[in-house]
Design a protein around this motif. Structure first.
Motif, PDB file in Angstrom:
ATOM      1  N   GLU A   1       6.771  10.668 -28.743  1.00 13.06           N
ATOM      2  CA  GLU A   1       6.268  10.838 -30.111  1.00 13.06           C
ATOM      3  C   GLU A   1       6.813   9.762 -31.027  1.00 13.06           C
ATOM      4  N   ASP A   2       8.076   9.383 -30.817  1.00 16.82           N
ATOM      5  CA  ASP A   2       8.702   8.303 -31.579  1.00 16.82           C
ATOM      6  C   ASP A   2       9.136   7.238 -30.578  1.00 16.82           C
ATOM      7  N   ARG A   3       8.240   6.262 -30.331  1.00 16.38           N
ATOM      8  CA  ARG A   3       8.507   5.245 -29.311  1.00 16.38           C
ATOM      9  C   ARG A   3       9.767   4.442 -29.618  1.00 16.38           C
ATOM     10  N   ALA A   4       9.928   4.058 -30.873  1.00 16.38           N
ATOM     11  CA  ALA A   4      11.077   3.246 -31.257  1.00 16.38           C
ATOM     12  C   ALA A   4      12.383   3.993 -31.025  1.00 16.38           C
ATOM     13  N   ALA A   5      12.429   5.255 -31.413  1.00 12.22           N
ATOM     14  CA  ALA A   5      13.634   6.049 -31.223  1.00 12.22           C
ATOM     15  C   ALA A   5      13.931   6.261 -29.747  1.00 12.22           C
ATOM     16  N   GLU A   6      12.892   6.418 -28.943  1.00 11.52           N
ATOM     17  CA  GLU A   6      13.070   6.581 -27.499  1.00 11.52           C
ATOM     18  C   GLU A   6      13.672   5.323 -26.889  1.00 11.52           C
ATOM     19  N   ALA A   7      13.153   4.166 -27.289  1.00 13.06           N
ATOM     20  CA  ALA A   7      13.690   2.903 -26.783  1.00 13.06           C
ATOM     21  C   ALA A   7      15.121   2.693 -27.272  1.00 13.06           C
ATOM     22  N   ALA A   8      15.389   3.060 -28.525  1.00 13.41           N
ATOM     23  CA  ALA A   8      16.733   2.910 -29.077  1.00 13.41           C
ATOM     24  C   ALA A   8      17.734   3.782 -28.342  1.00 13.41           C
ATOM     25  N   ALA A   9      17.332   4.995 -27.995  1.00 15.63           N
ATOM     26  CA  ALA A   9      18.225   5.900 -27.270  1.00 15.63           C
ATOM     27  C   ALA A   9      18.581   5.328 -25.900  1.00 15.63           C
ATOM     28  N   THR A  10      17.613   4.680 -25.256  1.00 19.35           N
ATOM     29  CA  THR A  10      17.869   4.081 -23.950  1.00 19.35           C
ATOM     30  C   THR A  10      18.800   2.881 -24.074  1.00 19.35           C
ATOM     31  N   ALA A  11      18.618   2.081 -25.131  1.00 17.43           N
ATOM     32  CA  ALA A  11      19.398   0.847 -25.299  1.00 17.43           C
ATOM     33  C   ALA A  11      20.780   1.078 -25.887  1.00 17.43           C
ATOM     34  N   ARG A  12      21.036   2.281 -26.408  1.00 16.91           N
ATOM     35  CA  ARG A  12      22.283   2.521 -27.130  1.00 16.91           C
ATOM     36  C   ARG A  12      23.537   2.191 -26.321  1.00 16.91           C
ATOM     37  N   PRO A  13      23.653   2.573 -25.044  1.00 22.09           N
ATOM     38  CA  PRO A  13      24.875   2.218 -24.294  1.00 22.09           C
ATOM     39  C   PRO A  13      25.098   0.706 -24.176  1.00 22.09           C
ATOM     40  N   LEU A  14      24.010  -0.069 -24.151  1.00 23.27           N
ATOM     41  CA  LEU A  14      24.140  -1.520 -24.064  1.00 23.27           C
ATOM     42  C   LEU A  14      24.671  -2.122 -25.360  1.00 23.27           C
ATOM     43  N   GLY A  15      24.638  -1.339 -26.427  1.00 21.98           N
ATOM     44  CA  GLY A  15      25.111  -1.829 -27.718  1.00 21.98           C
ATOM     45  C   GLY A  15      26.549  -2.298 -27.682  1.00 21.98           C
ATOM     46  N   ILE A  16      27.358  -1.707 -26.796  1.00 24.04           N
ATOM     47  CA  ILE A  16      28.761  -2.112 -26.691  1.00 24.04           C
ATOM     48  C   ILE A  16      28.860  -3.575 -26.258  1.00 24.04           C
ATOM     49  N   PHE A  17      28.097  -3.932 -25.216  1.00 22.20           N
ATOM     50  CA  PHE A  17      28.128  -5.309 -24.719  1.00 22.20           C
ATOM     51  C   PHE A  17      27.495  -6.270 -25.719  1.00 22.20           C
ATOM     52  N   VAL A  18      26.392  -5.856 -26.344  1.00 18.94           N
ATOM     53  CA  VAL A  18      25.736  -6.706 -27.337  1.00 18.94           C
ATOM     54  C   VAL A  18      26.682  -6.982 -28.493  1.00 18.94           C
ATOM     55  N   LEU A  19      27.401  -5.966 -28.946  1.00 23.42           N
ATOM     56  CA  LEU A  19      28.400  -6.146 -30.006  1.00 23.42           C
ATOM     57  C   LEU A  19      29.471  -7.141 -29.565  1.00 23.42           C
ATOM     58  N   GLY A  20      29.969  -6.981 -28.333  1.00 24.82           N
ATOM     59  CA  GLY A  20      30.983  -7.906 -27.829  1.00 24.82           C
ATOM     60  C   GLY A  20      30.494  -9.341 -27.804  1.00 24.82           C
ATOM     61  N   MET A  21      29.238  -9.552 -27.382  1.00 28.46           N
ATOM     62  CA  MET A  21      28.694 -10.913 -27.363  1.00 28.46           C
ATOM     63  C   MET A  21      28.470 -11.439 -28.773  1.00 28.46           C
ATOM     64  N   GLY A  22      28.154 -10.545 -29.711  1.00 24.77           N
ATOM     65  CA  GLY A  22      28.042 -10.978 -31.100  1.00 24.77           C
ATOM     66  C   GLY A  22      29.359 -11.525 -31.613  1.00 24.77           C
ATOM     67  N   LEU A  23      30.450 -10.834 -31.305  1.00 27.12           N
ATOM     68  CA  LEU A  23      31.770 -11.313 -31.695  1.00 27.12           C
ATOM     69  C   LEU A  23      32.097 -12.630 -30.990  1.00 27.12           C
ATOM     70  N   ALA A  24      31.669 -12.758 -29.726  1.00 27.78           N
ATOM     71  CA  ALA A  24      31.881 -14.004 -28.987  1.00 27.78           C
ATOM     72  C   ALA A  24      31.137 -15.160 -29.646  1.00 27.78           C
ATOM     73  N   LEU A  25      29.936 -14.894 -30.143  1.00 28.64           N
ATOM     74  CA  LEU A  25      29.168 -15.948 -30.819  1.00 28.64           C
ATOM     75  C   LEU A  25      29.839 -16.371 -32.117  1.00 28.64           C
ATOM     76  N   PHE A  26      30.504 -15.432 -32.796  1.00 35.06           N
ATOM     77  CA  PHE A  26      31.297 -15.802 -33.966  1.00 35.06           C
ATOM     78  C   PHE A  26      32.414 -16.766 -33.555  1.00 35.06           C
ATOM     79  N   GLY A  27      33.034 -16.492 -32.396  1.00 36.16           N
ATOM     80  CA  GLY A  27      34.083 -17.370 -31.890  1.00 36.16           C
ATOM     81  C   GLY A  27      33.565 -18.769 -31.588  1.00 36.16           C
ATOM     82  N   ILE A  28      32.366 -18.842 -30.986  1.00 36.02           N
ATOM     83  CA  ILE A  28      31.765 -20.142 -30.699  1.00 36.02           C
ATOM     84  C   ILE A  28      31.458 -20.889 -31.993  1.00 36.02           C
ATOM     85  N   ALA A  29      30.931 -20.176 -32.983  1.00 38.05           N
ATOM     86  CA  ALA A  29      30.619 -20.801 -34.270  1.00 38.05           C
ATOM     87  C   ALA A  29      31.878 -21.350 -34.916  1.00 38.05           C
ATOM     88  N   LEU A  30      32.969 -20.592 -34.876  1.00 37.08           N
ATOM     89  CA  LEU A  30      34.229 -21.048 -35.466  1.00 37.08           C
ATOM     90  C   LEU A  30      34.758 -22.270 -34.726  1.00 37.08           C
TER      91      LEU A  30
END
Length: 244
Positions: A119-148
């Motif tokens: 019924e809510d496609r976006a929310a369904e996809a978000a629920a599936t992707a939520r555990p991957l958010g930990i790694f995505v967050l870590g890579m975001g911080l890594a990209l800050f390190g590369i920028a610095l």
């Protein structure tokens, strides 16, 4: 170093057999991947006729290119002799993004019907992707390190022998600032990704964070894609101008 960069009256000479480079297609694929993420999110929220197969194929193509090139650069370090930091700057983020796209491709291909039927496609996809958010967050911080690192050590500067980019060779901070900002903004989107998932819905108004992540990745994706496409000319020109 003297064997690699040999001065001559006509300019720089590079032994290209010692430095395989393919960050041209990596940049194009990374830019297309960021644009893909924006378009996929938009389709999940707005498209009534959402077809997972097409999105799965696109994610698979881009994921394969980034995984193959990123894995080789991460494990083999083709720039190790002279520019070892390039293996980290370009190889590891490409590998991470490529594997994430391959995972998305596999899920959309195998379980896309589950999203379509929700019924809510976006929310369904978000629920599936939520555990991957930990790694995505870590890579975001890594990209800050590369920028610095790009700013502190003035990375990314092109030699004068490279067409277009070489115009500002005497001012290395210009390209360092440009590329570092690109990495930082991509990192910003990645760091905010777990928060954006919480407000990602096709039945409710999108949160400001979700909109910000989408805009940041769209803009940086376009820039990376165009910059990578331009580098097919500039890198060929650099090879012609510096080969032995």
């Amino acid at each position: 170093m003297e064997d690699f960069f040999k001065g001559r009256d006509t300019g720089l000479v590079i032994d290209w057999t010692q430095m395989p480079t393919y960050n041209t297609i990596m940049a194009v694929a990374a830019g297309a991947g960021l644009i893909f993420m924006y378009m996929l999110g938009r389709a999940l929220v707005r498209d009534r006729d959402f077809r997972a197969e097409g999105w799965a194929l696109t994610a698979g193509v881009l994921g394969f290119i980034l995984t193959a090139t990123g894995l080789h650069m991460t494990l083999e370090w083709p720039f190790a002799t002279y520019f070892p930091f390039d293996n980290i700057v370009f190889g590891e983020p490409s590998l991470a993004f490529g594997v994430l796209l391959l995972a998305a491709s596999l899920f959309l291909w195998k379980r896309g019907d589950k999203i379509v039927a929700a019924e809510d496609r976006a929310a369904e996809a978000a629920a599936t992707a939520r555990p991957l958010g930990i790694f995505v967050l870590g890579m975001g911080l890594a990209l800050f390190g590369i920028a610095l690192a790009g700013l502190v050590f003035q990375l990314f500067a092109a030699p004068a022998e490279e067409p277009i980019s070489g115009i500002v060779a005497d001012y290395p901070m210009i390209e360092a600032i440009f590329m570092s900002l690109l990495f930082a903004f991509v990192g910003l989107g990645a760091a905010l990704f777990p928060i954006a998932l919480r407000g990602f819905s096709s039945t409710r108004p999108l949160s400001g964070t979700a909109k910000l992540v989408g805009v940041v990745w769209l803009v940086t994706g376009i820039i990376f894609l165009l910059f990578g496409a331009m580098n097919f000319f500039t890198h060929i020109g650099l090879i012609v101008n510096t080969m032995q």
